[in-house]
Design a protein around this motif. Structure first.
Motif, mmCIF file in Angstrom:
data_model
loop_
_atom_site.group_PDB
_atom_site.id
_atom_site.type_symbol
_atom_site.label_atom_id
_atom_site.label_comp_id
_atom_site.label_asym_id
_atom_site.label_seq_id
_atom_site.Cartn_x
_atom_site.Cartn_y
_atom_site.Cartn_z
ATOM 1 N N GLY A 186 6.679 7.822 3.298
ATOM 2 C CA GLY A 186 5.254 7.639 3.545
ATOM 3 C C GLY A 186 4.797 6.201 3.524
ATOM 4 N N SER A 187 5.683 5.256 3.209
ATOM 5 C CA SER A 187 5.280 3.854 3.203
ATOM 6 C C SER A 187 5.494 3.247 4.579
ATOM 7 C CB SER A 187 6.082 3.079 2.146
ATOM 8 O OG SER A 187 7.469 3.198 2.398
ATOM 9 N N ASP A 188 4.718 2.196 4.891
ATOM 10 C CA ASP A 188 4.840 1.557 6.197
ATOM 11 C C ASP A 188 6.216 0.935 6.382
ATOM 12 O OD1 ASP A 188 2.245 2.257 6.720
ATOM 13 O OD2 ASP A 188 1.419 0.363 5.986
ATOM 14 N N LYS A 189 6.768 0.408 5.297
ATOM 15 C CA LYS A 189 8.067 -0.244 5.333
ATOM 16 C C LYS A 189 9.004 0.510 4.408
ATOM 17 C CE LYS A 189 9.803 -4.982 5.344
ATOM 18 N NZ LYS A 189 9.469 -6.398 4.995
ATOM 19 N N PRO A 190 10.191 0.906 4.868
ATOM 20 C CA PRO A 190 11.099 1.659 3.995
ATOM 21 C C PRO A 190 11.347 0.904 2.690
ATOM 22 C CG PRO A 190 11.922 1.619 6.247
ATOM 23 C CD PRO A 190 10.770 0.671 6.202
ATOM 24 N N CYS A 191 11.138 1.616 1.589
ATOM 25 C CA CYS A 191 11.318 1.031 0.270
ATOM 26 C C CYS A 191 12.153 1.977 -0.594
ATOM 27 C CB CYS A 191 9.976 0.784 -0.424
ATOM 28 S SG CYS A 191 8.967 -0.495 0.348
ATOM 29 N N VAL A 192 12.658 1.454 -1.688
ATOM 30 C CA VAL A 192 13.380 2.268 -2.661
ATOM 31 C C VAL A 192 12.779 2.038 -4.037
ATOM 32 C CG1 VAL A 192 15.560 2.408 -1.426
ATOM 33 C CG2 VAL A 192 15.133 0.456 -2.916
ATOM 34 N N ALA A 202 11.264 -0.657 -17.197
ATOM 35 C CA ALA A 202 10.291 -0.158 -16.221
ATOM 36 C C ALA A 202 10.929 0.021 -14.846
ATOM 37 C CB ALA A 202 9.115 -1.125 -16.125
ATOM 38 N N ASP A 203 10.413 1.003 -14.099
ATOM 39 C CA ASP A 203 10.819 1.178 -12.714
ATOM 40 C C ASP A 203 10.250 0.040 -11.872
ATOM 41 O OD1 ASP A 203 11.775 3.517 -13.725
ATOM 42 O OD2 ASP A 203 10.398 4.822 -12.624
ATOM 43 N N TYR A 204 10.881 -0.226 -10.743
ATOM 44 C CA TYR A 204 10.336 -1.196 -9.807
ATOM 45 C C TYR A 204 10.733 -0.802 -8.404
ATOM 46 C CZ TYR A 204 15.030 -3.330 -10.367
ATOM 47 O OH TYR A 204 16.376 -3.564 -10.441
ATOM 48 N N GLU A 205 10.037 -1.355 -7.429
ATOM 49 C CA GLU A 205 10.275 -1.020 -6.028
ATOM 50 C C GLU A 205 10.688 -2.269 -5.261
ATOM 51 O OE1 GLU A 205 6.835 0.875 -4.423
ATOM 52 O OE2 GLU A 205 6.766 2.414 -6.002
ATOM 53 N N ARG A 206 11.564 -2.040 -4.274
ATOM 54 C CA ARG A 206 12.023 -3.130 -3.420
ATOM 55 C C ARG A 206 12.105 -2.624 -1.982
ATOM 56 N NH1 ARG A 206 11.978 -8.014 -4.290
ATOM 57 N NH2 ARG A 206 14.039 -8.512 -3.472
ATOM 58 N N PRO A 207 11.809 -3.487 -1.011
ATOM 59 C CA PRO A 207 12.040 -3.095 0.383
ATOM 60 C C PRO A 207 13.522 -2.772 0.584
ATOM 61 C CG PRO A 207 10.704 -5.079 0.268
ATOM 62 C CD PRO A 207 11.197 -4.828 -1.117
ATOM 63 N N LEU A 208 13.796 -1.723 1.297
ATOM 64 C CA LEU A 208 15.172 -1.300 1.502
ATOM 65 C C LEU A 208 16.005 -2.404 2.141
ATOM 66 C CD1 LEU A 208 17.249 0.988 1.308
ATOM 67 C CD2 LEU A 208 16.441 1.824 3.521
ATOM 68 N N GLU A 209 15.372 -3.207 3.006
ATOM 69 C CA GLU A 209 16.111 -4.262 3.692
ATOM 70 C C GLU A 209 16.485 -5.408 2.763
ATOM 71 O OE1 GLU A 209 13.451 -5.482 6.765
ATOM 72 O OE2 GLU A 209 12.247 -6.763 5.442
ATOM 73 N N ASP A 210 15.876 -5.451 1.580
ATOM 74 C CA ASP A 210 16.146 -6.533 0.641
ATOM 75 C C ASP A 210 17.211 -6.182 -0.390
ATOM 76 O OD1 ASP A 210 14.268 -8.031 1.928
ATOM 77 O OD2 ASP A 210 12.703 -7.771 0.407
ATOM 78 N N VAL A 211 17.711 -4.942 -0.348
ATOM 79 C CA VAL A 211 18.755 -4.547 -1.297
ATOM 80 C C VAL A 211 20.045 -4.288 -0.520
ATOM 81 C CG1 VAL A 211 17.034 -3.505 -2.831
ATOM 82 C CG2 VAL A 211 18.278 -2.053 -1.230
ATOM 83 N N ALA A 212 21.155 -4.438 -1.224
ATOM 84 C CA ALA A 212 22.465 -4.152 -0.639
ATOM 85 C C ALA A 212 23.128 -3.085 -1.499
ATOM 86 C CB ALA A 212 23.315 -5.417 -0.582
ATOM 87 N N VAL A 213 23.142 -1.864 -0.990
ATOM 88 C CA VAL A 213 23.739 -0.747 -1.716
ATOM 89 C C VAL A 213 25.244 -0.768 -1.499
ATOM 90 C CG1 VAL A 213 23.760 1.742 -2.068
ATOM 91 C CG2 VAL A 213 21.626 0.597 -1.409
ATOM 92 N N ASN A 214 25.992 -0.861 -2.583
ATOM 93 C CA ASN A 214 27.450 -0.970 -2.477
ATOM 94 C C ASN A 214 28.174 0.360 -2.569
ATOM 95 O OD1 ASN A 214 26.755 -3.815 -4.287
ATOM 96 N ND2 ASN A 214 27.781 -3.963 -2.322
#
Length: 224
Positions: A186-192, A202-214
């Motif tokens: 539901g967000s304009d930019k894919p986030c996780v 605490a939880d936090y959110e990051r744009p999906l494009e800014d993380v590297a899932v290994n």
């Protein structure tokens, strides 16, 4: 289906009882009954060939435990020949605020510190693919008590999409961490959403494009 079940079905289909089957094989009916019993063994070599000549193909997965003379074979190097060799690499995933990572995706920057031998049959029951597994260590307490400091975890490098949600190792833009990931819809930019088990973090959110899932964490070792 086990050999015993296959044998029973084939005997019933052919209308052959233990006595007649034993007669055709040149063995006692008690020996045939032993094959059908829960704790009995099964024929090998020429006897198995003779049995198949009478009843047809009896091959199929077996749920029987090997006896002493059927134990898994060990190679001269000490490796179980039916085991998957999983490398443990010199990588630690922070279950905390993060740390500077090695290039986790580049095997040239990794060194193998140990090899884990796990039966292929066991892994096959839990994982669909077993050719991209690595063992790494956990440091920190943000994922405690589910993942404790110093534990070894099994990571599938082939699973890099956090759907469904789960525990992953990743570069979150600040450090190399082991966290729970969930894609936000539901967000304009894919986030996780990146979250911990320990409520002090605490939880936090990051744009999906800014993380590297290994990779996804698919197992761990717990000693009690």
């Amino acid at each position: 289906m086990s050999f015993k079940k296959n044998l029973r079905i084939a005997m019933d289909a052919a209308g052959i009882g233990p006595a007649e089957l034993g007669r055709q094989l040149g063995i006692t009916s008690q020996a045939v009954s032993q094959w059908l019993s829960p704790d009995g063994g099964y024929p090998k070599g020429k006897r198995m060939d003779a049995l198949k000549a009478i009843l047809g193909d009896l091959d199929g997965p077996t749920d029987e435990k090997p006896k002493d003379d059927e134990a898994p074979m060990i190679s001269p190097a000490g490796r179980c020949l039916n085991a998957v060799i999983i490398p443990e690499i010199n990588v630690t995933a922070s279950a905390g605020p993060g740390m500077l990572p090695p290039d986790f995706g580049n095997e040239r920057n990794q060194s193998v510190v140990a090899e884990w031998q796990i039966p292929a049959e066991f892994l096959g029951k839990h994982l669909s693919a077993i050719d991209s597994l690595k063992v790494i260590s956990v440091i920190g307490d943000s994922m405690a008590p589910e993942y404790a400091h110093g534990e070894k975890v099994l990571v599938d490098l082939g699973q890099r999409v956090p759907s469904p949600p789960g525990t992953f190792v990743l570069w979150d833009g600040y450090g190399f961490v082991l966290k729970r990931l969930e894609i936000l819809v539901g967000s304009d930019k894919p986030c996780v959403r990146i979250s911990s088990v320990n409520p002090e973090y605490a939880d936090y959110e990051r744009p999906l494009e800014d993380v590297a899932v290994n990779g996804r964490v698919v197992g761990k070792w717990v000693w009690k």
